[in-house]
Design a protein around this motif. Structure first.
Motif, PDB file in Angstrom:
ATOM      1  N   ARG A 165       0.782  -1.001  -0.069  1.00  0.00           N
ATOM      2  CA  ARG A 165       0.138  -0.075   0.001  1.00  0.00           C
ATOM      3  C   ARG A 165       0.929   1.306   0.089  1.00  0.00           C
ATOM      4  O   ARG A 165       1.852   1.334   0.789  1.00  0.00           O
ATOM      5  CB  ARG A 165      -0.816  -0.014   1.357  1.00  0.00           C
ATOM      6  N   VAL A 166       0.504   2.223  -0.695  1.00  0.00           N
ATOM      7  CA  VAL A 166       1.265   3.328  -1.113  1.00  0.00           C
ATOM      8  C   VAL A 166       0.246   4.529  -0.284  1.00  0.00           C
ATOM      9  O   VAL A 166      -0.582   4.888  -0.963  1.00  0.00           O
ATOM     10  CB  VAL A 166       1.572   3.676  -2.373  1.00  0.00           C
ATOM     11  N   VAL A 167       0.790   5.138   0.815  1.00  0.00           N
ATOM     12  CA  VAL A 167       0.102   5.889   1.660  1.00  0.00           C
ATOM     13  C   VAL A 167       0.978   7.143   2.077  1.00  0.00           C
ATOM     14  O   VAL A 167       1.901   6.897   2.229  1.00  0.00           O
ATOM     15  CB  VAL A 167      -0.552   5.217   2.772  1.00  0.00           C
ATOM     16  N   LYS A 168       0.253   8.176   2.253  1.00  0.00           N
ATOM     17  CA  LYS A 168       0.681   9.507   2.996  1.00  0.00           C
ATOM     18  C   LYS A 168       0.902   9.018   4.586  1.00  0.00           C
ATOM     19  O   LYS A 168      -0.030   8.654   5.219  1.00  0.00           O
ATOM     20  CB  LYS A 168       0.083  10.701   2.792  1.00  0.00           C
ATOM     21  N   PRO A 169       1.984   9.499   5.195  1.00  0.00           N
ATOM     22  CA  PRO A 169       2.098   9.523   6.833  1.00  0.00           C
ATOM     23  C   PRO A 169       0.900  10.065   7.226  1.00  0.00           C
ATOM     24  O   PRO A 169       0.628  11.208   6.834  1.00  0.00           O
ATOM     25  CB  PRO A 169       3.493  10.061   6.942  1.00  0.00           C
ATOM     26  N   VAL A 170       0.631   9.804   8.406  1.00  0.00           N
ATOM     27  CA  VAL A 170      -0.463  10.444   9.129  1.00  0.00           C
ATOM     28  C   VAL A 170       0.003  11.909   9.667  1.00  0.00           C
ATOM     29  O   VAL A 170       1.409  12.225   9.917  1.00  0.00           O
ATOM     30  CB  VAL A 170      -0.744   9.774  10.463  1.00  0.00           C
ATOM     31  N   LYS A 171      -0.908  13.070  10.000  1.00  0.00           N
ATOM     32  CA  LYS A 171      -0.502  14.169  10.345  1.00  0.00           C
ATOM     33  C   LYS A 171       0.361  14.214  11.586  1.00  0.00           C
ATOM     34  O   LYS A 171       1.305  15.070  11.370  1.00  0.00           O
ATOM     35  CB  LYS A 171      -1.897  15.000  10.905  1.00  0.00           C
TER      36      LYS A 171
ATOM     37  N   THR B  78       2.787  12.169  12.373  1.00  0.00           N
ATOM     38  CA  THR B  78       4.063  11.815  12.067  1.00  0.00           C
ATOM     39  C   THR B  78       4.732  12.916  11.229  1.00  0.00           C
ATOM     40  O   THR B  78       5.905  13.169  11.225  1.00  0.00           O
ATOM     41  CB  THR B  78       4.015  10.501  11.101  1.00  0.00           C
ATOM     42  N   LEU B  79       3.965  13.665  10.198  1.00  0.00           N
ATOM     43  CA  LEU B  79       4.583  14.674   9.688  1.00  0.00           C
ATOM     44  C   LEU B  79       4.769  15.802  10.401  1.00  0.00           C
ATOM     45  O   LEU B  79       5.826  16.399  10.075  1.00  0.00           O
ATOM     46  CB  LEU B  79       3.345  15.132   8.480  1.00  0.00           C
TER      47      LEU B  79
ATOM     48  N   ASN C 126      18.911  14.153  23.005  1.00  0.00           N
ATOM     49  CA  ASN C 126      18.058  13.153  23.462  1.00  0.00           C
ATOM     50  C   ASN C 126      16.892  13.084  22.473  1.00  0.00           C
ATOM     51  O   ASN C 126      16.508  14.171  21.835  1.00  0.00           O
ATOM     52  CB  ASN C 126      17.525  13.060  24.800  1.00  0.00           C
ATOM     53  N   LEU C 127      16.441  12.114  22.031  1.00  0.00           N
ATOM     54  CA  LEU C 127      15.387  11.747  20.948  1.00  0.00           C
ATOM     55  C   LEU C 127      14.034  11.491  21.524  1.00  0.00           C
ATOM     56  O   LEU C 127      14.175  10.196  22.392  1.00  0.00           O
ATOM     57  CB  LEU C 127      15.568  10.591  19.967  1.00  0.00           C
ATOM     58  N   PHE C 128      13.085  12.296  21.845  1.00  0.00           N
ATOM     59  CA  PHE C 128      11.961  12.151  22.592  1.00  0.00           C
ATOM     60  C   PHE C 128      10.798  11.268  21.955  1.00  0.00           C
ATOM     61  O   PHE C 128      10.149  10.827  22.883  1.00  0.00           O
ATOM     62  CB  PHE C 128      11.498  13.399  23.207  1.00  0.00           C
ATOM     63  N   THR C 129      10.930  11.369  20.681  1.00  0.00           N
ATOM     64  CA  THR C 129       9.757  10.891  19.826  1.00  0.00           C
ATOM     65  C   THR C 129      10.541   9.690  18.986  1.00  0.00           C
ATOM     66  O   THR C 129      11.411   9.745  18.391  1.00  0.00           O
ATOM     67  CB  THR C 129       8.917  11.625  19.198  1.00  0.00           C
TER      68      THR C 129
ATOM     69  N   PHE D 221       5.266   4.848  11.011  1.00  0.00           N
ATOM     70  CA  PHE D 221       5.145   4.223   9.795  1.00  0.00           C
ATOM     71  C   PHE D 221       4.627   2.797   9.856  1.00  0.00           C
ATOM     72  O   PHE D 221       4.797   2.120   8.823  1.00  0.00           O
ATOM     73  CB  PHE D 221       6.532   4.313   9.086  1.00  0.00           C
ATOM     74  N   SER D 222       4.066   2.257  10.793  1.00  0.00           N
ATOM     75  CA  SER D 222       3.687   1.218  11.025  1.00  0.00           C
ATOM     76  C   SER D 222       2.147   1.106  10.415  1.00  0.00           C
ATOM     77  O   SER D 222       1.501   1.858  10.168  1.00  0.00           O
ATOM     78  CB  SER D 222       3.594   0.440  12.395  1.00  0.00           C
TER      79      SER D 222
END
Length: 636
Positions: free
Chosen positions: A494-500, A502-503, A515-518, A524-525
């Motif tokens: 499936r070719v889809v846009k990431p959700v809002k 994630t963007l 540090n990476l908090f997210t 992308f799952s």
């Protein structure tokens, strides 16, 4: 923070796709800065005594520059593997099915399938006013940006935006143009594209195909009778459509069709070699050779003949002449049925109902499903003939307007008939069979009620189910003769846009943070994207990158463990690092394996959102100190 593709798309111009194609074919005319050296090109033309084209015409339409720019853009979506299908019934299949906007799918596939498709067949919307076509793009750019991109004034911007949601000729052309430009990139040098169309857009389609593929690569405009009968209502019954045929280059050679049952009846004569028909030897108009021939009855047959006398004598010695049964008749050449069955017959540009009709296409769908879900599906007999004349038994066949998946069905049928190894690539938009009203209730669309009531929520679901049912029928009908390696399944993506969210996380990402908090991978799952398929974010990112980097979907991918982190080695070439958790211990182990040649790769590709600046620098510095050159590629 912008993604790599977003940064690239900001630089795209209407001629970017064309310049990229030129750069591949004529790299010697490009400067170090990437500009085309027109003066050098003109000088070369003069040196070779080539006259430049001084006159000509081309089709212009509202949105053409925008369409050209679209053809050069990179995708803004991700490829999500359907792990349930791909690790289940489709695990060993070489066939591919993509659910998504076909322009985005083509953008994704242009690196790994460039110059590799032998046959493309498409049945696009005809823009009849009743087929539901409207221009789907909403022009994401501001008016000022559109002015800057294309040098437009206010009135021209308004004209461009006027095609949104419309079904005008300009809207249809703007829709088709970038898809055909990318289609050309996919075709092998000996490849061919077949495009179904009717009278409404046939002239416009011919003109943009002349422009994109080249007038010299026009092969034919096949007229096909689409109906068994005809209505007696109206002033003129329209019973035909067209199939426009263009090749990629002059290396394409059109194949022959199998003899029809009607044609076989012409081979009614018989000798010790078998049944044969008669071919002309004497022809008053085209004959160039004049000599007399004495028949076994003593009669003299005069020319002109189509072949010289020595060839005639040779045919006579080999008993390959059919002599006339009475005086005054003409000797004919024997043409044996067994030879013609192997060779086939030359196709012409008018195909009658013997090639199938829309009614028969509908009957095929009804036979598989028990109901008719499509109004005018093409019959498999028609597509089988196109695939036959377009490629060999090992052809890769693409259809990016898959609809009911007639093309996939036809490819599987052909493989069952001639022990072929053709593969198909299908692309279908997840067009819904319902809409949601103000109360949040699902209401079937005008033409989708039958499919909706049967449990199908989108057209692509029907397409994939058609492949499964068609394969089952082929297995049942050919139980004793079916090749052992018959491929009756597919891998699904499936070719889809990431959700809002994630963007937004991507926009807010700062690689300089310690540090990476997210967790940027999980977004992308399949679950985060709210689609079926059971894919992890890591699997989605890896699949998308492999396509971008030119790997096939059956590329050899091996997992390599570094402590509690898993990397992915692809064809002993690249190592992909995606998930978070990479630290000093993993870098040390990676450098050790590379330095001792336990691991051999040319480059390491990492998901930049999973690494902070300290981890990046440590890995980068370590790779630079290795004796063997290993490139670090940071992707965002």
């Amino acid at each position: 923070m912008q993604t790599d593709n977003e940064k690239y798309n900001e630089t795209v111009q209407p001629n970017t796709a064309f310049l990229n194609e030129l750069k591949e074919k004529l790299p010697e005319f490009f400067t170090k800065e990437g500009s085309f050296d027109l003066d050098k090109f003109k000088d070369q033309l003069k040196d070779k005594n080539v006259n430049e084209l001084s006159e000509g015409y081309q089709l212009d339409f509202i949105g053409k520059d925008y369409a050209r720019r679209q053809a050069g853009e990179m995708p803004s979506t991700v490829i999500v593997p359907d792990e349930k299908q791909n690790q289940g019934e489709g695990k060993d299949s070489k066939n591919l099915f993509f659910t998504g906007d076909n322009l985005e799918v083509l953008r994704h596939l242009q690196n790994n399938y460039q110059n590799k498709i032998d046959v493309i067949y498409i049945d696009p919307p005809y823009n009849t006013g009743s087929d539901g076509f409207v221009y789907p793009d909403s022009f994401e750019y501001s008016d000022e940006k559109l002015k800057d991109m294309f040098g437009l004034d206010d009135d021209q911007v308004e004209r461009l935006k006027s095609i949104q949601g419309k079904s005008s000729h300009s809207a249809w052309l703007t829709f088709m143009y970038p898809r055909l430009i990318l289609a050309k990139r996919f075709l092998a040098n000996s490849g061919v594209i077949f495009i179904s169309i009717d009278d409404n857009e046939s002239t416009n389609l011919k003109e943009i195909c002349d422009e994109i593929f080249g007038e010299n690569n026009f092969v034919a405009n096949i007229a096909w009778r689409r109906q068994d009968g005809q209505s007696n209502i109206g002033s003129l019954a329209k019973v035909k459509e067209y199939i426009l045929v263009y090749s990629k280059s002059d290396t394409f050679k059109i194949g022959h069709l199998p003899l029809s049952e009607k044609a076989k009846k012409d081979y009614k004569y018989h000798d010790k070699r078998g049944y044969y028909g008669r071919g002309r030897l004497r022809e008053p108009v085209r004959g160039r050779f004049n000599y007399d021939v004495r028949t076994p009855s003593g009669d003299i047959a005069k020319g002109p003949w189509l072949i010289p006398e020595n060839e005639f004598i040779e045919l006579k010695k080999k008993d390959l002449i059919h002599w006339p049964e009475k005086n005054g008749g003409s000797p004919r050449r024997k043409i044996y049925l067994k030879d013609m069955l192997n060779k086939g017959q030359i196709p012409n540009d008018f195909w009658g109902i013997e090639y199938g009709t829309n009614q028969r296409g509908s009957n095929e769908v009804q036979e598989l499903f028990g109901k008719r879900y499509f109004n005018f599906p093409k019959p498999t007999s028609l597509i089988k003939m196109l695939v036959r004349i377009g490629g060999n038994k090992y052809a890769t066949v693409m259809d990016f307007f898959a609809g009911s998946s007639t093309t996939a069905d036809a490819v599987m049928q052909l493989n069952a008939e001639d022990d072929g190894h053709r593969r198909f690539i299908m692309v279908q938009l997840p067009e819904q069979t319902y809409h949601t009203n103000k109360d949040g209730k699902e209401v079937p669309t005008k033409g989708g009620k039958t499919a909706y009531d049967a449990g199908f929520r989108s057209i692509d679901q029907i397409s994939r189910e058609r492949i499964r049912r068609a394969a089952k029928k082929i297995r049942e009908d050919n139980e004793l003769t079916l090749p052992e390696d018959f491929d009756g399944s597919f891998k699904h993506y499936r070719v889809v846009k990431p959700v809002k969210q994630t963007l937004e996380d991507i926009d807010d990402f700062d690689p300089n943070n310690t540090n990476l908090f997210t967790n940027m991978v999980d977004g992308f799952s399949s679950q985060a994207l709210n689609i079926d398929g059971d894919a992890s974010g890591e699997e989605t990112i890896l699949t998308t990158w492999l396509a971008k980097d030119g790997y096939a979907f059956d590329a050899d991918v091996q997992d390599v463990k570094f402590g509690n982190c898993t990397a992915h080695k692809v064809e002993d070439n690249r190592l992909y690092l995606i998930n978070e958790g990479w630290g000093a211990d993993q870098t040390k182990e990676l450098l050790n394996q590379l330095g001792t040649h336990q691991l051999e790769v040319q480059s390491v590709v990492l998901f930049g959102y999973s690494f902070n600046v300290a981890e990046l620098r440590e890995l980068e510095n370590g790779l630079k100190q290795l004796d063997s050159k290993v490139t670090l590629i940071k992707s965002y």
